[in-house]
Design an enzyme around this catalytic site. Sequence first.
Site, PDB file in Angstrom:
ATOM      1  N   ASN A   1      52.631  44.214  34.717  1.00 52.76           N
ATOM      2  CA  ASN A   1      53.618  45.253  34.978  1.00 52.76           C
ATOM      3  C   ASN A   1      54.435  45.512  33.711  1.00 52.76           C
ATOM      4  O   ASN A   1      54.086  45.029  32.635  1.00 52.76           O
ATOM      5  CB  ASN A   1      54.532  44.820  36.140  1.00 52.76           C
ATOM      6  CG  ASN A   1      55.019  45.980  36.978  1.00 52.76           C
ATOM      7  OD1 ASN A   1      55.402  47.018  36.446  1.00 52.76           O
ATOM      8  ND2 ASN A   1      55.028  45.817  38.291  1.00 52.76           N
TER       9      ASN A   1
ATOM     10  N   PHE B   1      61.127  51.591  43.270  1.00 50.21           N
ATOM     11  CA  PHE B   1      60.269  51.756  44.462  1.00 50.21           C
ATOM     12  C   PHE B   1      60.667  52.982  45.291  1.00 50.21           C
ATOM     13  O   PHE B   1      60.712  52.932  46.523  1.00 50.21           O
ATOM     14  CB  PHE B   1      60.325  50.508  45.351  1.00 50.21           C
ATOM     15  CG  PHE B   1      59.444  49.364  44.906  1.00 50.21           C
ATOM     16  CD1 PHE B   1      58.728  49.411  43.728  1.00 50.21           C
ATOM     17  CD2 PHE B   1      59.349  48.216  45.694  1.00 50.21           C
ATOM     18  CE1 PHE B   1      57.926  48.347  43.334  1.00 50.21           C
ATOM     19  CE2 PHE B   1      58.554  47.142  45.309  1.00 50.21           C
ATOM     20  CZ  PHE B   1      57.839  47.210  44.124  1.00 50.21           C
TER      21      PHE B   1
ATOM     22  N   LYS C   1      49.833  41.517  41.269  1.00 51.78           N
ATOM     23  CA  LYS C   1      50.289  42.112  40.004  1.00 51.78           C
ATOM     24  C   LYS C   1      51.491  41.341  39.494  1.00 51.78           C
ATOM     25  O   LYS C   1      52.498  41.195  40.196  1.00 51.78           O
ATOM     26  CB  LYS C   1      50.654  43.582  40.208  1.00 51.78           C
ATOM     27  CG  LYS C   1      50.965  44.318  38.907  1.00 51.78           C
ATOM     28  CD  LYS C   1      51.062  45.818  39.136  1.00 51.78           C
ATOM     29  CE  LYS C   1      51.222  46.568  37.826  1.00 51.78           C
ATOM     30  NZ  LYS C   1      51.202  48.043  38.019  1.00 51.78           N
TER      31      LYS C   1
ATOM     32  N   ASN D   1      62.773  46.442  38.751  1.00 54.50           N
ATOM     33  CA  ASN D   1      63.776  47.412  39.191  1.00 54.50           C
ATOM     34  C   ASN D   1      64.248  47.231  40.620  1.00 54.50           C
ATOM     35  O   ASN D   1      65.046  48.019  41.116  1.00 54.50           O
ATOM     36  CB  ASN D   1      63.217  48.829  39.009  1.00 54.50           C
ATOM     37  CG  ASN D   1      62.862  49.103  37.562  1.00 54.50           C
ATOM     38  OD1 ASN D   1      63.623  48.774  36.664  1.00 54.50           O
ATOM     39  ND2 ASN D   1      61.693  49.681  37.333  1.00 54.50           N
ATOM     40  N   THR D   2      63.738  46.206  41.307  1.00 51.38           N
ATOM     41  CA  THR D   2      64.242  45.824  42.629  1.00 51.38           C
ATOM     42  C   THR D   2      64.868  44.444  42.483  1.00 51.38           C
ATOM     43  O   THR D   2      64.165  43.480  42.160  1.00 51.38           O
ATOM     44  CB  THR D   2      63.118  45.793  43.673  1.00 51.38           C
ATOM     45  OG1 THR D   2      62.584  47.110  43.829  1.00 51.38           O
ATOM     46  CG2 THR D   2      63.639  45.298  45.008  1.00 51.38           C
TER      47      THR D   2
ATOM     48  N   SER E   1      57.846  44.260  39.642  1.00 55.30           N
ATOM     49  CA  SER E   1      58.720  45.323  39.158  1.00 55.30           C
ATOM     50  C   SER E   1      60.085  44.730  38.811  1.00 55.30           C
ATOM     51  O   SER E   1      60.647  43.968  39.603  1.00 55.30           O
ATOM     52  CB  SER E   1      58.895  46.411  40.220  1.00 55.30           C
ATOM     53  OG  SER E   1      59.936  47.297  39.848  1.00 55.30           O
TER      54      SER E   1
ATOM     55  N   ASN F   1      61.411  52.911  32.669  1.00 51.60           N
ATOM     56  CA  ASN F   1      61.727  53.444  33.991  1.00 51.60           C
ATOM     57  C   ASN F   1      62.479  52.403  34.811  1.00 51.60           C
ATOM     58  O   ASN F   1      62.290  51.203  34.647  1.00 51.60           O
ATOM     59  CB  ASN F   1      60.453  53.898  34.725  1.00 51.60           C
ATOM     60  CG  ASN F   1      59.852  52.816  35.594  1.00 51.60           C
ATOM     61  OD1 ASN F   1      60.303  52.567  36.717  1.00 51.60           O
ATOM     62  ND2 ASN F   1      58.837  52.139  35.071  1.00 51.60           N
TER      63      ASN F   1
END
Length: 362
Positions: A244, A114, A215, A175-176, A173, A110
Amino acid sequence: MRWLENAVLKGLHKLDAETAHRMTVLALKSGLLPGGGADVDPRLSVKLWDLTFPNPLGMAAGFDKNGEVPDALLNLGFGFTEVGSVTPRPQPGNPKPRVFRLPGDQGVINRYGFNNEGHEALRRRLNARARLTGIVGINVGANKDAEDRVADYVAGIYEFADMASYFTVNISSPNTPGLRDLQARSALAELLTGVITARDECTRKLGRHVPVLLKIAPDVADEDLNDIVEEVLAKNVEGLIVSNTTIDREGLSGAGPASEAGGLSGRPLFRKSTIMLARARKLAGPDLPIIGVGGIDSAETAWIKITAGADLLQLYSSLVFKGPALVEEIVTGLAAKLDEHGLGSLREARDVNVEAWASEAA
């Protein structure tokens, strides 16, 4: 009912992954999915901080970003659930498509970024469940375009301290852009100082010390993991979540959209995240609570995480392939493991394989 659930899963897999996820949330909201979790073995209860978890299995953040179905998830038999990640302002996330199934590997990639409706919408929904019981953690993040990311995390603490069972500070994450840079020691020290200061101020006002967990990613180097754990202990953070998603693609079959950018979760993450879990446990010592996440898709893999150092567990991606019956399967399977080993609690099993897992090559 398992045949019906399998038929529904096959139908969902004909949809794109994000649409299937949305349909699942709507089914939970409507009450179409049956409940579970009755008569949980009391030996599975876990007491951490001022919370008593009826069983150690939780729903990981990302499934219920906007707090739409926490009670429906608890009704499935989860011992706790975690909403978010939530940012101060709503944001759409990355362009679609942004989530991809890897059926041959039992994995998911994925790059949501966010996507969420922001603090105000989440607070409104959680206020509506004020009289309901159950442990609901809140995973806080920063807006992609935030000029001061620490301030965004601090804002999340102030916004939800009166309703969070616990907080998760998500800096892992992939993805940021730049978010994982907050795992670097100096940046992490600044972030944790701000978050813990805000939490302590809320404690004085509210009278409850809300636990804060950090996390982390499974891709940090050993020296960086050592720095992270030292900062967690120094700043009196109450726990770790390991881990994560990963940006690593090693071991994938190559079938399907395996080369898509984003974080990889599910079965391919199990080994890497379990090694990281065991190494974190060795560095942190026996007292720091750790939630083990990554590739849990059976009672056996759940048990392995506990023996590698986890107090609690979370899953998400395995439900994509196995459906909600997996929750009860794992919970009853853990009770059977206690019978098999003649143990009276999960704490007696924790750490028995830490050394073996920590010595594995990542």
